[in-house]
Design a protein around this motif. Structure first.
Motif, PDB file in Angstrom:
ATOM      1  N   SER A 139       0.831  -1.207   0.000  1.00  0.00           N
ATOM      2  CA  SER A 139       0.000   0.000   0.000  1.00  0.00           C
ATOM      3  C   SER A 139       0.864   1.254   0.000  1.00  0.00           C
ATOM      4  CB  SER A 139      -0.911   0.021   1.237  1.00  0.00           C
ATOM      5  OG  SER A 139      -1.774  -1.077   1.270  1.00  0.00           O
ATOM      6  N   MET A 140       0.184   2.389  -0.138  1.00  0.00           N
ATOM      7  CA  MET A 140       0.846   3.688  -0.043  1.00  0.00           C
ATOM      8  C   MET A 140      -0.161   4.721   0.452  1.00  0.00           C
ATOM      9  SD  MET A 140       2.924   5.826  -2.964  1.00  0.00           S
ATOM     10  CE  MET A 140       2.954   7.615  -2.949  1.00  0.00           C
ATOM     11  N   MET A 141       0.325   5.624   1.281  1.00  0.00           N
ATOM     12  CA  MET A 141      -0.478   6.734   1.788  1.00  0.00           C
ATOM     13  C   MET A 141       0.045   8.042   1.212  1.00  0.00           C
ATOM     14  SD  MET A 141      -2.596   8.489   3.756  1.00  0.00           S
ATOM     15  CE  MET A 141      -3.344   7.413   4.987  1.00  0.00           C
ATOM     16  N   ILE A 142      -0.863   8.871   0.673  1.00  0.00           N
ATOM     17  CA  ILE A 142      -0.526  10.243   0.288  1.00  0.00           C
ATOM     18  C   ILE A 142      -1.158  11.170   1.315  1.00  0.00           C
ATOM     19  CG2 ILE A 142      -0.730  12.053  -1.446  1.00  0.00           C
ATOM     20  CD1 ILE A 142      -0.744   9.999  -3.611  1.00  0.00           C
ATOM     21  N   SER A 143      -0.336  11.750   2.139  1.00  0.00           N
ATOM     22  CA  SER A 143      -0.792  12.718   3.136  1.00  0.00           C
ATOM     23  C   SER A 143      -0.854  14.087   2.473  1.00  0.00           C
ATOM     24  CB  SER A 143       0.177  12.741   4.328  1.00  0.00           C
ATOM     25  OG  SER A 143      -0.031  13.880   5.131  1.00  0.00           O
ATOM     26  N   THR A 144      -2.049  14.688   2.436  1.00  0.00           N
ATOM     27  CA  THR A 144      -2.234  15.967   1.754  1.00  0.00           C
ATOM     28  C   THR A 144      -2.535  17.053   2.779  1.00  0.00           C
ATOM     29  OG1 THR A 144      -4.585  15.484   1.385  1.00  0.00           O
ATOM     30  CG2 THR A 144      -3.063  14.863  -0.348  1.00  0.00           C
ATOM     31  N   ASP A 145      -1.649  18.024   2.859  1.00  0.00           N
ATOM     32  CA  ASP A 145      -1.809  19.141   3.787  1.00  0.00           C
ATOM     33  C   ASP A 145      -1.088  20.344   3.184  1.00  0.00           C
ATOM     34  OD1 ASP A 145      -2.406  20.659   5.986  1.00  0.00           O
ATOM     35  OD2 ASP A 145      -1.534  19.278   7.456  1.00  0.00           O
ATOM     36  N   ASN A 146      -1.659  21.501   3.326  1.00  0.00           N
ATOM     37  CA  ASN A 146      -1.189  22.664   2.572  1.00  0.00           C
ATOM     38  C   ASN A 146       0.292  22.966   2.783  1.00  0.00           C
ATOM     39  OD1 ASN A 146      -3.882  22.701   2.040  1.00  0.00           O
ATOM     40  ND2 ASN A 146      -4.244  24.796   2.703  1.00  0.00           N
ATOM     41  N   ALA A 147       0.903  23.554   1.769  1.00  0.00           N
ATOM     42  CA  ALA A 147       2.322  23.916   1.790  1.00  0.00           C
ATOM     43  C   ALA A 147       2.452  25.438   1.766  1.00  0.00           C
ATOM     44  CB  ALA A 147       3.044  23.312   0.591  1.00  0.00           C
ATOM     45  N   HIS A 148       3.599  25.933   2.203  1.00  0.00           N
ATOM     46  CA  HIS A 148       3.852  27.378   2.233  1.00  0.00           C
ATOM     47  C   HIS A 148       4.315  27.863   0.853  1.00  0.00           C
ATOM     48  CE1 HIS A 148       3.419  27.592   6.561  1.00  0.00           C
ATOM     49  NE2 HIS A 148       4.288  26.607   6.698  1.00  0.00           N
ATOM     50  N   GLY A 149       3.467  28.634   0.172  1.00  0.00           N
ATOM     51  CA  GLY A 149       3.900  29.274  -1.053  1.00  0.00           C
ATOM     52  C   GLY A 149       4.871  30.405  -0.742  1.00  0.00           C
ATOM     53  N   ILE A 150       5.803  30.651  -1.648  1.00  0.00           N
ATOM     54  CA  ILE A 150       6.783  31.708  -1.414  1.00  0.00           C
ATOM     55  C   ILE A 150       6.086  33.066  -1.493  1.00  0.00           C
ATOM     56  CG2 ILE A 150       7.517  31.725  -3.852  1.00  0.00           C
ATOM     57  CD1 ILE A 150      10.368  32.370  -2.766  1.00  0.00           C
ATOM     58  N   HIS A 151       6.184  33.835  -0.436  1.00  0.00           N
ATOM     59  CA  HIS A 151       5.479  35.105  -0.291  1.00  0.00           C
ATOM     60  C   HIS A 151       6.290  36.209  -0.965  1.00  0.00           C
ATOM     61  CE1 HIS A 151       3.358  38.440   1.502  1.00  0.00           C
ATOM     62  NE2 HIS A 151       2.618  37.664   2.268  1.00  0.00           N
ATOM     63  N   PRO A 152       5.686  36.989  -1.877  1.00  0.00           N
ATOM     64  CA  PRO A 152       6.475  38.006  -2.592  1.00  0.00           C
ATOM     65  C   PRO A 152       7.065  39.069  -1.674  1.00  0.00           C
ATOM     66  CG  PRO A 152       4.116  38.315  -2.981  1.00  0.00           C
ATOM     67  CD  PRO A 152       4.271  36.993  -2.297  1.00  0.00           C
ATOM     68  N   PHE A 195       8.072  38.410   1.474  1.00  0.00           N
ATOM     69  CA  PHE A 195       8.940  37.763   2.460  1.00  0.00           C
ATOM     70  C   PHE A 195       9.668  36.573   1.821  1.00  0.00           C
ATOM     71  CE2 PHE A 195       5.314  39.618   4.667  1.00  0.00           C
ATOM     72  CZ  PHE A 195       5.926  40.395   5.644  1.00  0.00           C
ATOM     73  N   ALA A 196      10.191  36.796   0.618  1.00  0.00           N
ATOM     74  CA  ALA A 196      10.815  35.698  -0.120  1.00  0.00           C
ATOM     75  C   ALA A 196      12.018  35.117   0.603  1.00  0.00           C
ATOM     76  CB  ALA A 196      11.224  36.179  -1.515  1.00  0.00           C
ATOM     77  N   ASP A 197      12.658  35.928   1.477  1.00  0.00           N
ATOM     78  CA  ASP A 197      13.850  35.450   2.172  1.00  0.00           C
ATOM     79  C   ASP A 197      13.526  34.403   3.238  1.00  0.00           C
ATOM     80  OD1 ASP A 197      12.542  37.238   3.823  1.00  0.00           O
ATOM     81  OD2 ASP A 197      14.375  38.074   4.670  1.00  0.00           O
ATOM     82  N   ARG A 198      12.249  34.162   3.515  1.00  0.00           N
ATOM     83  CA  ARG A 198      11.881  33.128   4.483  1.00  0.00           C
ATOM     84  C   ARG A 198      11.909  31.727   3.870  1.00  0.00           C
ATOM     85  NH1 ARG A 198       9.628  35.696   9.015  1.00  0.00           N
ATOM     86  NH2 ARG A 198      10.419  37.837   8.955  1.00  0.00           N
ATOM     87  N   HIS A 199      12.203  31.636   2.600  1.00  0.00           N
ATOM     88  CA  HIS A 199      12.261  30.355   1.899  1.00  0.00           C
ATOM     89  C   HIS A 199      13.684  30.057   1.455  1.00  0.00           C
ATOM     90  CE1 HIS A 199       8.000  29.106   1.110  1.00  0.00           C
ATOM     91  NE2 HIS A 199       7.795  30.365   1.477  1.00  0.00           N
TER      92      HIS A 199
END
Length: 433
Positions: A304-317, A319-323
Motif C-alpha cells: 500500500s501507499m499513503m498520500i498525506s495531503t496538507d497545505n504547503a507554504h507558497g513563497i510570499h512576494p 517575504f521571499a527570504d523566508r524560503h
C-alpha cells in the motif's frame, strides 16, 4: 476536471463546513449521494467486493473506502489522508463575561492561529451541542448560527500608538468576542439558553444543554480573488482544501478495481493525540476490520501507499527570504512535494518519484518545498500514519499564503490539478517496487 465548476463546488463545500463536525457531515452527505454505504462502528460489518463504504467517528473524522476486487493483500490499498480541523477560537465551558455592560464569551485558542486577523471580523458560531430531551435522553446536534453574532473590536490607534510597530496579543484578555450590550439592571445572558433557542430553530427541543464544542468563525464567504481570478480566498483552506480534493478524487474513481481509501482525521492542529486523530487508532481499526487476518493486514500494508495531503507554504512576494531559494513553491504551479531530512514529513525518494510520474502523466506541474536549514518546519499526519501502519507515505500539499490566518489564499488552478493526480493514484494497478 473542469476547473471553474470544480472551484465553485469547492467554495460551496467550504461555506457549508465552518467546523470539523460540519465538514464531516458534508462529506458524509456527498459520499451517500455517490452511492457509498454508511457503516456504524458498533455494528458487525459484512463487506463485499465492488462496494463503497464510509464510517464516521465522534462526528468529526471520516474514513471512506472502496473494496475494489477484494484482493487487499496482493494489491494493497491506495490511501489519501487529510484533516478536518483548523485553528480557531473555542468557547469555554463557563464563558459568560459582563464587562462594562458588554456581553462577551470567554474563549480558548485552538491550535496555532494568527490572532491579529481575528480582530474586526463579523463572527458567527458553530459546532456540536450535547443535550437532554424531555424524556431524559442524551442527544447530539450540530448548530450553526450562520449570521454575524459577534466581533472582536481592535483598540484604536489613538490608545495604542505603537500598535503598528510592536503590538502583542494577550489571548486571555484581548480576544473575548463581544456579542451584545447588557442594559443596566439586566442579568448577564445565559449562554446555554441562547443555544437552546438556536437548536429549537432546527426542531431540536432541548430540556437541558449539557455541554458543547463550539468555535467562532468568519462569516465572510469564500471568493475568487484577483484581476483574473487567480486565487481562492477562504477560511479553513488548511485543510479542507485537501479534504475536498481527496473526496472528489475518490468519488471520481468509481470504476477502479483497486481498493482505495480516504481518511480525514480531526485534531491535527493540536497534536493528533485523540480517538479521531492520526495518533489514535481510527484508521488501523477500520483497516483491521477490512482484512480477515493479521497476516493479510501486514501484507497489504507493504503493498500500500499513503498520500498525506496538507497545505504547503507558497513563497510570499513580500517575504521571499523566508524560503530556501531553490525550494519556493508558487501558487498555480502545481502541488508541492514536502521533504524534510528529520522526518517532519514522511516523503521518501520512492514515494516522491511515483508522484512525479503521475503528475507527468496527467500534465500537472509539481514543485518541492524544503524549509530553510536555519528554520524549523511544521509536520503533518504523514509521519504519524507511517509510524502507526508501517506504510510507505508521501507528504504533499497545495501552496498557500496566510496559513493559519482567519482567511487563507490558494491558487485557483491547483486543487483541480491535484484531484486529477489523486484520481490516477486510485486507479494504479501497481504502486512501488
Amino acid at each position: 476536471m473542469n476547473t471553474p465548476g470544480f472551484n465553485q463546488d469547492l467554495i460551496a463545500f467550504l461555506q457549508d463546513s465552518p467546523t470539523a463536525y460540519h465538514a464531516t457531515a458534508e462529506m458524509a452527505r456527498r459520499f451517500s449521494e455517490a452511492g457509498f454505504i454508511s457503516l456504524n462502528e458498533r455494528d458487525s460489518w459484512s463487506l463485499e467486493a465492488g462496494k463503497k463504504y464510509f464510517v464516521i467517528r465522534q462526528d468529526s473524522a471520516i474514513v471512506a473506502f472502496t473494496t475494489g476486487n477484494g484482493r487487499f493483500a496482493e494489491q494493497g490499498i491506495r490511501m489519501v489522508g487529510a484533516h478536518t480541523d483548523s485553528p480557531a477560537l473555542k468557547v469555554k465551558p463557563n464563558p459568560e463575561v459582563n464587562s462594562k455592560g458588554y456581553f462577551q464569551l470567554g474563549v480558548e485558542v485552538y491550535g496555532g492561529p494568527l490572532l491579529n486577523p481575528w480582530f474586526d471580523r463579523d463572527l458567527s458560531l458553530a459546532g456540536k451541542v450535547t443535550w437532554l430531551n424531555a424524556d431524559g435522553q442524551m442527544q447530539n446536534s450540530l448548530v450553526n448560527f450562520k449570521r454575524p453574532i459577534a466581533i472582536i473590536p481592535s483598540l484604536a490607534i489613538h490608545l495604542d500608538r505603537e500598535a503598528n510597530k510592536k503590538r502583542s496579543i494577550n489571548p486571555q484578555k484581548d480576544i473575548p468576542p463581544v456579542l451584545s450590550q447588557i442594559k443596566k439592571g439586566d442579568d448577564t445572558p445565559d449562554f446555554r439558553q441562547i443555544l437552546s433557542k438556536e437548536l429549537e430553530k432546527n426542531g431540536d427541543k432541548a430540556e437541558t444543554i449539557l455541554d458543547y464544542e463550539l468555535f467562532f468563525y468568519d462569516t465572510q464567504p469564500p471568493a475568487m480573488v484577483g484581476l483574473n481570478e487567480e486565487f481562492i480566498a477562504s477560511a479553513r483552506l488548511d485543510n479542507l482544501l485537501s479534504c475536498y480534493t481527496g473526496m472528489q478524487a475518490l468519488i471520481e474513481a468509481k470504476d477502479t478495481d483497486q481498493p482505495c481509501l480516504l481518511i480525514c482525521n480531526d485534531h491535527e492542529e493540536v497534536g493528533s493525540a485523540s480517538p479521531t486523530g492520526a495518533c489514535g487508532p481510527f484508521l488501523r481499526q477500520v483497516l483491521e476490520r477490512i482484512f480477515d487476518t493479521h497476516d493479510e493486514f501486514v501484507r497489504a500494508m507493504q503493498n500500500s501507499m499513503m498520500i498525506s495531503t496538507d497545505n504547503a507554504h507558497g513563497i510570499h512576494p513580500n517575504f521571499a527570504d523566508r524560503h530556501d531559494g531553490n525550494h519556493g513553491p508558487l501558487l498555480n504551479e502545481g502541488a508541492v512535494l514536502k521533504i524534510n531530512a528529520n522526518l517532519r514529513y514522511a516523503t521518501t525518494s520512492e514515494t516522491s518519484s511515483l508522484f512525479r510520474q503521475m503528475c507527468k502523466q496527467e500534465d500537472v506541474p509539481v514543485q518541492v518545498f524544503v524549509a530553510r536549514t536555519d528554520m524549523g518546519c511544521g509536520s503533518t499526519i504523514g509521519p504519524l500514519t507511517a509510524t502507526e501502519l508501517g506504510v510507505r507515505t508521501l507528504d504533499i500539499g497545495l501552496p498557500t499564503f496566510s496559513m493559519h490566518s482567519i482567511r487563507e489564499l490558494a491558487g485557483s488552478e491547483d486543487a483541480a490539478g491535484l484531484a486529477k493526480v489523486l484520481t490516477r493514484f486510485f486507479h494504479l494497478e501497481k504502486l512501488l517496487p
